[in-house]
Design a protein around this motif. Structure first.
Motif, PDB file in Angstrom:
ATOM      1  N   ARG A 211      -4.118  -3.987  35.554  1.00 54.40           N
ATOM      2  CA  ARG A 211      -3.266  -3.273  36.512  1.00 54.40           C
ATOM      3  C   ARG A 211      -4.138  -2.311  37.297  1.00 54.40           C
ATOM      4  O   ARG A 211      -4.859  -1.493  36.739  1.00 54.40           O
ATOM      5  CB  ARG A 211      -2.163  -2.513  35.768  1.00 54.40           C
ATOM      6  CG  ARG A 211      -1.169  -3.417  35.080  1.00 54.40           C
ATOM      7  CD  ARG A 211      -0.205  -4.094  36.050  1.00 54.40           C
ATOM      8  NE  ARG A 211       0.739  -3.127  36.594  1.00 54.40           N
ATOM      9  CZ  ARG A 211       0.768  -2.737  37.859  1.00 54.40           C
ATOM     10  NH1 ARG A 211      -0.085  -3.214  38.739  1.00 54.40           N
ATOM     11  NH2 ARG A 211       1.655  -1.870  38.265  1.00 54.40           N
ATOM     12  N   GLU A 213      -4.731  -0.330  41.429  1.00 56.77           N
ATOM     13  CA  GLU A 213      -4.277  -0.059  42.797  1.00 56.77           C
ATOM     14  C   GLU A 213      -5.288  -0.560  43.826  1.00 56.77           C
ATOM     15  O   GLU A 213      -4.971  -0.637  45.009  1.00 56.77           O
ATOM     16  CB  GLU A 213      -4.043   1.443  42.981  1.00 56.77           C
ATOM     17  CG  GLU A 213      -2.901   1.991  42.132  1.00 56.77           C
ATOM     18  CD  GLU A 213      -2.722   3.492  42.299  1.00 56.77           C
ATOM     19  OE1 GLU A 213      -3.565   4.119  42.964  1.00 56.77           O
ATOM     20  OE2 GLU A 213      -1.744   4.039  41.754  1.00 56.77           O
ATOM     21  N   ASP A 240      -0.467  -3.693  42.428  1.00 53.21           N
ATOM     22  CA  ASP A 240       0.936  -3.399  42.717  1.00 53.21           C
ATOM     23  C   ASP A 240       1.451  -4.415  43.731  1.00 53.21           C
ATOM     24  O   ASP A 240       0.773  -4.726  44.722  1.00 53.21           O
ATOM     25  CB  ASP A 240       1.085  -1.991  43.301  1.00 53.21           C
ATOM     26  CG  ASP A 240       0.732  -0.916  42.293  1.00 53.21           C
ATOM     27  OD1 ASP A 240       0.698  -1.216  41.088  1.00 53.21           O
ATOM     28  OD2 ASP A 240       0.470   0.235  42.720  1.00 53.21           O
ATOM     29  N   GLU A 242       3.438  -5.887  46.836  1.00 52.26           N
ATOM     30  CA  GLU A 242       3.611  -5.241  48.135  1.00 52.26           C
ATOM     31  C   GLU A 242       5.071  -4.968  48.450  1.00 52.26           C
ATOM     32  O   GLU A 242       5.425  -3.916  48.983  1.00 52.26           O
ATOM     33  CB  GLU A 242       2.998  -6.129  49.226  1.00 52.26           C
ATOM     34  CG  GLU A 242       2.911  -5.436  50.572  1.00 52.26           C
ATOM     35  CD  GLU A 242       2.150  -6.271  51.604  1.00 52.26           C
ATOM     36  OE1 GLU A 242       2.145  -5.881  52.785  1.00 52.26           O
ATOM     37  OE2 GLU A 242       1.571  -7.303  51.219  1.00 52.26           O
ATOM     38  N   SER A 248       5.132 -11.216  41.791  1.00 55.87           N
ATOM     39  CA  SER A 248       4.185 -11.173  40.666  1.00 55.87           C
ATOM     40  C   SER A 248       3.745 -12.560  40.181  1.00 55.87           C
ATOM     41  O   SER A 248       2.542 -12.796  40.006  1.00 55.87           O
ATOM     42  CB  SER A 248       4.787 -10.369  39.513  1.00 55.87           C
ATOM     43  OG  SER A 248       3.916 -10.336  38.410  1.00 55.87           O
TER      44      SER A 248
END
Length: 533
Positions: A211, A213, A240, A242, A248
């Motif tokens: 995970r 950014e 993340d 959009e 996902s």
């Protein structure tokens, strides 16, 4: 049978449930039958008695099990129909082991975490795998690696890996790769430490879901590969999304996750055809228009408290080729400042479920606003009871009408406790729970919306419409459009001469899917669009 275990490290709330569900989506689209399971380390037997502020939404399964909200992701993202077998807590495990000990099943032996607790955990994993008839069982372990309460589950998985045999088990670790702005770089050390902790326990992850950014460049991937002992291709970026969580599976597919998993588990499957899923995502990402919906609740500040409702609105909006622009309204604000300030100009009003009297007068004000302004209204569980109270007070003239849950001394108990609930003293798993049939009245809005004479819906409540007030309220335009098969329990209500006013005692949000929007939500959004236009 193949087994995938999903663990989490560094911090909580990384999205293990979403990662597990997304992998399930990809594997299903490869033609495999998938089942998912959640192992939660907390000592509660189930989350049914936990405050939404503590735990978020309680998700109800078809068999009446009150479970973790991640099971909602599992059912929405796959074709699974889950049961109480799919959600296991430490409380359930210890309760079973102690009951076995009291019966003498252990023949006087000292009862210990190893082997008795770990054996019970393995038994539950194995039983679900065998009973489901699935090709793959994906099991998510709640909490974070290093938590004391999670250690028995990780130890059980270590043992299970040996018993299941090489090539039949894969461990997928969801971890955080933070970006330090001052240094201007991504840091791999938290993931290294998390994996080191797992390896101390005896588990080596084969896949890292990172995970982050910021995108992972090759140097970062190679560093994670070297220090965490996984191939570079098994370092999967999970940035993340959009626009929507339904991106996902597509993002993980682009990273090659499902290809790698199938290769490690020796699964020979075709490439997944994700065209329908992509079409749904496109409708969410690029809607032709939007519609403003007010959600009036008492746990509004916590996103997870109404998770399934928000997702159902997303599904329904996509089905109507629009976006749902949600206006989240705290019911207590309506009590203090009036409904018009917050609801003027919205195209629809939704009042969700809840317990206790806090905020109920605000919800009643919201129902009155929707009725008098002829704004489309959808009430869910408590939302139906609220609409009933409002109608009784302001149309039927029954002053101080209320539910006995909120005012035991009300002169007009238009909502009262179910007969079978009167002698119930325990809180856990004692409500009217699970799937029950509803019969719709002919020519009703409900019948029109569903397009069929009956439906099976999931319930979670103790209080119900008081039939003693039926005749009196029906004379004023109150419509009971759905009941239990024997006609004794009210499941759906409407209001005559209103464009779209529907409230149900059950929880339709638990049966909505991305490409299978629930009829009530789909009809509600369509009515809101018509009202807005």
């Amino acid at each position: 049978m193949k087994y995938i275990f999903v663990t989490g490290g560094v911090v909580s709330s990384l999205g293990k449930g979403l990662a597990a569900a997304s992998l399930g989506t990809l594997l299903e689209h490869r033609g495999l039958k998938v089942v998912l399971q959640k192992l939660d380390p907390y000592l509660n037997v189930d989350p049914g008695t936990m405050n939404p502020f503590q735990h978020g939404e309680v998700y109800v399964l078809a068999d009446g099990a009150e479970t973790d909200l991640d099971l909602g992701h599992y059912e929405r993202f796959t074709n699974c129909v889950l049961t109480r077998e799919n959600n296991v807590t430490s409380g359930q495990v210890y309760e079973t082991v102690l009951a076995n000990e009291r019966r003498g099943d252990y023949l006087g032996k000292t009862v210990q975490v190893i082997p008795h607790i770990t054996d019970e955990i393995k038994r539950r994993i194995r039983a679900l795998g065998e009973n489901s008839g699935a090709d793959i069982l994906i099991t998510e372990i709640g909490g974070t690696t290093g938590d004391i309460e999670g250690l028995p589950f990780l130890e059980a998985i270590r043992q299970f890996q040996l018993e299941a045999g090489h090539g039949n088990v894969l461990v997928m670790h969801v971890t955080l790769v933070p970006y330090i702005k001052a240094a201007g770089e991504l840091k791999t050390k938290p993931t290294q430490q998390s994996v080191a902790k797992l390896r101390e326990i005896g588990l080596q992850p084969q896949v890292l879901i990172c995970r982050t950014e910021n995108p992972l460049d090759l140097d970062v991937r190679q560093k994670l590969s070297l220090y965490c002992n996984v191939p570079v291709e098994a370092v999967i970026e999970a940035g993340d999304v959009e626009h929507t969580i339904y991106e996902s599976p597509l993002n993980l597919q682009a990273e090659g996750l499902d290809d790698y998993v199938c290769r490690i588990l020796n699964l020979n499957t075709p490439e997944p055809d994700m065209s329908d899923w992509k079409k749904f995502v496109q409708r969410v990402v690029n809607p032709k228009k939007s519609v403003r919906i007010a959600v009036v609740g008492k746990y509004i500040e916590l996103q997870d408290a109404y998770k399934s409702i928000y997702e159902s609105l997303t599904h329904a909006a996509a089905a109507n080729d629009c976006a749902a622009d949600l206006v989240l309204v705290d019911a207590e604000d309506l009590e203090n400042e009036g409904a018009e300030k917050y609801l003027q100009g919205v195209a629809g009003v939704l009042v969700p479920g809840g317990f206790g009297d806090r905020g109920t007068e605000g919800k009643i004000a919201a129902a009155r606003f929707a009725r008098e302004s002829r704004t489309p209204f959808l009430g869910l569980c408590l939302g139906m009871q609220i609409a009933t109270i409002e109608f009784a007070r302001n149309v039927c003239g029954l002053d101080h009408a209320n539910s006995t849950e909120f005012d035991p001394q009300t002169p007009h108990p238009v909502i009262h406790i179910l007969e079978e609930q009167r002698d119930v003293t325990t809180k856990g798993a004692s409500m009217r729970l699970g799937t029950c049939p509803t019969i719709f009245s002919k020519n009703s809005l409900a019948h029109q919306v569903y397009g069929r004479p009956e439906a099976n819906e999931r319930h979670r409540h103790r209080y119900e419409f008081n039939m003693a007030y039926r005749e009196q309220m029906e004379k004023k335009g109150f419509v009971i459009s759905g009941t239990s098969p024997d006609g004794t329990l009210v499941e759906l209500i409407e209001i005559k001469n209103h464009p779209w006013f529907l409230a149900c005692q059950f929880h339709p949000e638990f049966q909505s899917k991305p490409n299978g929007s629930h009829p009530l939500f789909k009809g509600f959004i369509a009515a809101c669009l018509a009202h807005q236009d």
